[in-house]
Scaffold this active site. Sequence first.
Site, PDB file in Angstrom:
ATOM      1  N   HIS A 170       4.037  -4.307   9.222  1.00  0.00           N
ATOM      2  CA  HIS A 170       4.088  -4.361  10.638  1.00  0.00           C
ATOM      3  C   HIS A 170       2.764  -4.668  11.086  1.00  0.00           C
ATOM      4  O   HIS A 170       2.744  -4.589  12.629  1.00  0.00           O
ATOM      5  CB  HIS A 170       4.028  -2.739  10.972  1.00  0.00           C
ATOM      6  CG  HIS A 170       5.369  -2.063  10.341  1.00  0.00           C
ATOM      7  ND1 HIS A 170       6.614  -2.812  10.184  1.00  0.00           N
ATOM      8  CD2 HIS A 170       5.456  -0.983   9.162  1.00  0.00           C
ATOM      9  CE1 HIS A 170       7.352  -1.803   9.276  1.00  0.00           C
ATOM     10  NE2 HIS A 170       6.572  -0.998   8.605  1.00  0.00           N
ATOM     11  N   PRO A 215       0.926  -1.289   0.005  1.00  0.00           N
ATOM     12  CA  PRO A 215       0.012   0.165  -0.078  1.00  0.00           C
ATOM     13  C   PRO A 215       0.758   1.137  -0.021  1.00  0.00           C
ATOM     14  O   PRO A 215       1.914   1.268   0.670  1.00  0.00           O
ATOM     15  CB  PRO A 215      -0.877  -0.197   1.316  1.00  0.00           C
ATOM     16  CG  PRO A 215      -0.119  -1.006   2.264  1.00  0.00           C
ATOM     17  CD  PRO A 215       0.806  -2.114   1.138  1.00  0.00           C
ATOM     18  N   ASN A 216       0.312   2.207  -0.841  1.00  0.00           N
ATOM     19  CA  ASN A 216       0.867   3.655  -0.882  1.00  0.00           C
ATOM     20  C   ASN A 216       2.302   3.727  -1.974  1.00  0.00           C
ATOM     21  O   ASN A 216       2.573   4.678  -2.065  1.00  0.00           O
ATOM     22  CB  ASN A 216       1.255   4.241   0.523  1.00  0.00           C
ATOM     23  CG  ASN A 216      -0.288   4.138   1.346  1.00  0.00           C
ATOM     24  OD1 ASN A 216      -1.267   4.808   0.980  1.00  0.00           O
ATOM     25  ND2 ASN A 216      -0.192   3.685   2.629  1.00  0.00           N
ATOM     26  N   TYR A 275      11.449   8.715   1.000  1.00  0.00           N
ATOM     27  CA  TYR A 275      11.337   7.360   0.111  1.00  0.00           C
ATOM     28  C   TYR A 275      11.926   7.859  -1.365  1.00  0.00           C
ATOM     29  O   TYR A 275      12.034   6.826  -2.042  1.00  0.00           O
ATOM     30  CB  TYR A 275       9.978   7.211  -0.122  1.00  0.00           C
ATOM     31  CG  TYR A 275       9.134   6.497   1.012  1.00  0.00           C
ATOM     32  CD1 TYR A 275       9.711   5.373   1.532  1.00  0.00           C
ATOM     33  CD2 TYR A 275       8.301   7.325   1.466  1.00  0.00           C
ATOM     34  CE1 TYR A 275       9.082   5.055   2.651  1.00  0.00           C
ATOM     35  CE2 TYR A 275       7.571   6.781   2.854  1.00  0.00           C
ATOM     36  CZ  TYR A 275       7.857   5.591   3.487  1.00  0.00           C
ATOM     37  OH  TYR A 275       7.396   5.144   4.613  1.00  0.00           O
ATOM     38  N   ALA A 282       3.216  -0.705   4.615  1.00  0.00           N
ATOM     39  CA  ALA A 282       2.781  -0.669   6.009  1.00  0.00           C
ATOM     40  C   ALA A 282       2.286  -2.056   6.706  1.00  0.00           C
ATOM     41  O   ALA A 282       2.343  -2.548   7.809  1.00  0.00           O
ATOM     42  CB  ALA A 282       1.432   0.253   6.208  1.00  0.00           C
ATOM     43  N   ARG A 290      13.673   4.728  11.947  1.00  0.00           N
ATOM     44  CA  ARG A 290      12.262   5.254  12.013  1.00  0.00           C
ATOM     45  C   ARG A 290      11.554   5.121  13.329  1.00  0.00           C
ATOM     46  O   ARG A 290      12.067   4.591  14.291  1.00  0.00           O
ATOM     47  CB  ARG A 290      11.601   4.906  10.673  1.00  0.00           C
ATOM     48  CG  ARG A 290      12.320   5.209   9.355  1.00  0.00           C
ATOM     49  CD  ARG A 290      11.548   5.044   8.142  1.00  0.00           C
ATOM     50  NE  ARG A 290      10.534   5.910   8.256  1.00  0.00           N
ATOM     51  CZ  ARG A 290       9.274   5.948   7.310  1.00  0.00           C
ATOM     52  NH1 ARG A 290       9.587   4.860   6.582  1.00  0.00           N
ATOM     53  NH2 ARG A 290       8.455   6.700   7.548  1.00  0.00           N
ATOM     54  N   ARG A 307       7.711   0.695  13.255  1.00  0.00           N
ATOM     55  CA  ARG A 307       8.194   0.270  12.081  1.00  0.00           C
ATOM     56  C   ARG A 307       9.293  -0.721  12.239  1.00  0.00           C
ATOM     57  O   ARG A 307       9.769  -1.182  11.373  1.00  0.00           O
ATOM     58  CB  ARG A 307       8.865   1.398  11.189  1.00  0.00           C
ATOM     59  CG  ARG A 307       7.588   2.418  10.751  1.00  0.00           C
ATOM     60  CD  ARG A 307       8.103   3.460   9.797  1.00  0.00           C
ATOM     61  NE  ARG A 307       7.148   4.419   9.797  1.00  0.00           N
ATOM     62  CZ  ARG A 307       6.134   4.448   9.039  1.00  0.00           C
ATOM     63  NH1 ARG A 307       5.834   3.709   8.122  1.00  0.00           N
ATOM     64  NH2 ARG A 307       5.332   5.752   9.049  1.00  0.00           N
ATOM     65  N   ARG A 331       5.302  10.886  -2.682  1.00  0.00           N
ATOM     66  CA  ARG A 331       5.233  10.569  -1.267  1.00  0.00           C
ATOM     67  C   ARG A 331       6.329  10.765  -0.354  1.00  0.00           C
ATOM     68  O   ARG A 331       7.437   9.907  -0.614  1.00  0.00           O
ATOM     69  CB  ARG A 331       4.927   9.284  -1.138  1.00  0.00           C
ATOM     70  CG  ARG A 331       4.595   8.426   0.306  1.00  0.00           C
ATOM     71  CD  ARG A 331       4.271   7.023   0.235  1.00  0.00           C
ATOM     72  NE  ARG A 331       4.103   6.550   1.445  1.00  0.00           N
ATOM     73  CZ  ARG A 331       4.282   5.388   2.064  1.00  0.00           C
ATOM     74  NH1 ARG A 331       4.664   4.464   1.111  1.00  0.00           N
ATOM     75  NH2 ARG A 331       4.213   5.223   3.300  1.00  0.00           N
ATOM     76  N   ASN A 383       7.934  -5.561  -0.913  1.00  0.00           N
ATOM     77  CA  ASN A 383       7.698  -4.433  -0.145  1.00  0.00           C
ATOM     78  C   ASN A 383       6.459  -4.572   0.450  1.00  0.00           C
ATOM     79  O   ASN A 383       5.410  -3.936  -0.201  1.00  0.00           O
ATOM     80  CB  ASN A 383       8.467  -3.408  -0.589  1.00  0.00           C
ATOM     81  CG  ASN A 383       8.402  -1.998   0.218  1.00  0.00           C
ATOM     82  OD1 ASN A 383       7.808  -2.122   1.431  1.00  0.00           O
ATOM     83  ND2 ASN A 383       8.962  -0.938   0.055  1.00  0.00           N
ATOM     84  N   SER A 434      13.279   2.523   3.047  1.00  0.00           N
ATOM     85  CA  SER A 434      13.739   3.380   3.912  1.00  0.00           C
ATOM     86  C   SER A 434      14.503   2.517   5.054  1.00  0.00           C
ATOM     87  O   SER A 434      14.094   1.005   5.092  1.00  0.00           O
ATOM     88  CB  SER A 434      12.733   4.321   4.558  1.00  0.00           C
ATOM     89  OG  SER A 434      11.620   3.274   5.232  1.00  0.00           O
ATOM     90  N   HIS A 457      12.637  -3.036   1.996  1.00  0.00           N
ATOM     91  CA  HIS A 457      11.993  -1.617   2.222  1.00  0.00           C
ATOM     92  C   HIS A 457      13.162  -0.434   1.602  1.00  0.00           C
ATOM     93  O   HIS A 457      14.270  -0.477   1.915  1.00  0.00           O
ATOM     94  CB  HIS A 457      12.072  -1.334   3.709  1.00  0.00           C
ATOM     95  CG  HIS A 457      11.108  -2.441   4.515  1.00  0.00           C
ATOM     96  ND1 HIS A 457       9.758  -2.259   4.353  1.00  0.00           N
ATOM     97  CD2 HIS A 457      11.264  -3.720   5.024  1.00  0.00           C
ATOM     98  CE1 HIS A 457       9.444  -3.537   4.957  1.00  0.00           C
ATOM     99  NE2 HIS A 457      10.344  -4.111   5.339  1.00  0.00           N
ATOM    100  N   GLU A 459      12.414  -9.553   1.580  1.00  0.00           N
ATOM    101  CA  GLU A 459      11.906  -8.309   1.699  1.00  0.00           C
ATOM    102  C   GLU A 459      12.599  -7.159   1.634  1.00  0.00           C
ATOM    103  O   GLU A 459      13.913  -7.109   1.997  1.00  0.00           O
ATOM    104  CB  GLU A 459      11.537  -8.739   3.214  1.00  0.00           C
ATOM    105  CG  GLU A 459      10.719  -7.362   3.835  1.00  0.00           C
ATOM    106  CD  GLU A 459      10.445  -7.505   5.242  1.00  0.00           C
ATOM    107  OE1 GLU A 459      10.652  -8.618   5.821  1.00  0.00           O
ATOM    108  OE2 GLU A 459       9.881  -6.606   6.020  1.00  0.00           O
TER     109      GLU A 459
HETATM  110  C1  DQA Z   1       8.498   1.031   3.707  1.00  0.00           C
HETATM  111  C2  DQA Z   1       8.529   1.171   5.179  1.00  0.00           C
HETATM  112  C3  DQA Z   1       7.213   1.094   5.842  1.00  0.00           C
HETATM  113  O1  DQA Z   1       7.281   1.217   7.329  1.00  0.00           O
HETATM  114  C4  DQA Z   1       6.038   2.113   5.371  1.00  0.00           C
HETATM  115  O2  DQA Z   1       4.943   1.890   5.891  1.00  0.00           O
HETATM  116  C5  DQA Z   1       6.107   2.142   3.846  1.00  0.00           C
HETATM  117  C6  DQA Z   1       7.423   1.822   3.137  1.00  0.00           C
HETATM  118  C7  DQA Z   1       9.716   1.402   3.051  1.00  0.00           C
HETATM  119  O3  DQA Z   1       9.943   0.830   1.834  1.00  0.00           O
HETATM  120  O4  DQA Z   1      10.549   1.963   3.248  1.00  0.00           O
HETATM  121  O5  DQA Z   1       5.025   2.206   2.964  1.00  0.00           O
HETATM  122  O6  DQA Z   1       7.932  -0.428   3.473  1.00  0.00           O
END
Ligand code: DQA
Length: 153
Positions: free
Chosen positions: A85, A15-16, A28, A82, A112, A116, A23, A79, A107, A105, A103
Amino acid sequence: MTTASTRNLLVLNGPNLNLLGTREPAIYGSSTLADVEAAAIAAASAHGWTVDCVQSNHEGDLIDAIHAARGTADGIVINPAAYSHTSVAIPDALSGVELPVVEVHLSNIHRREEFRHHSFVSAVAQAVICGAGISGYRLAVEYLIESAAPAAD
Ligand code: DQA
């Protein structure tokens, strides 16, 4: 496991991540989702592999994509964003299809907010790459290809 001529990876974004590029770029980066997917495709094609890319904002759609990877993919780069978590169903799906998982990420989640720092997905992943930005996807693809058993003829 797919055949020698069709070695393939699933690159799954949660998501997102469709908002990448606009964003929170300080966290990111400025690369878009299309850039991320192109980097994964380029890394795989350098080794003669293909990539299927899926992004969804819905947990069930991500689970369906993981199920569909059984028989069509030799590994999964995910990835979970969110859902890392919060979701038990995503790692359960990954365990269920018995494919190697990396996996990613963008960031460094450990630098953080506390919420997270834990990912349910990490327990079912062969490797976790975080904080490397878009390069994390290339590294994940290269790891899965280099660690794959030679294809059967
Ligand atoms: C993320 C880190 C997650 O905590 C966050 O919710 C994301 C992006 C990352 O790629 O750094 O949406 O997965």
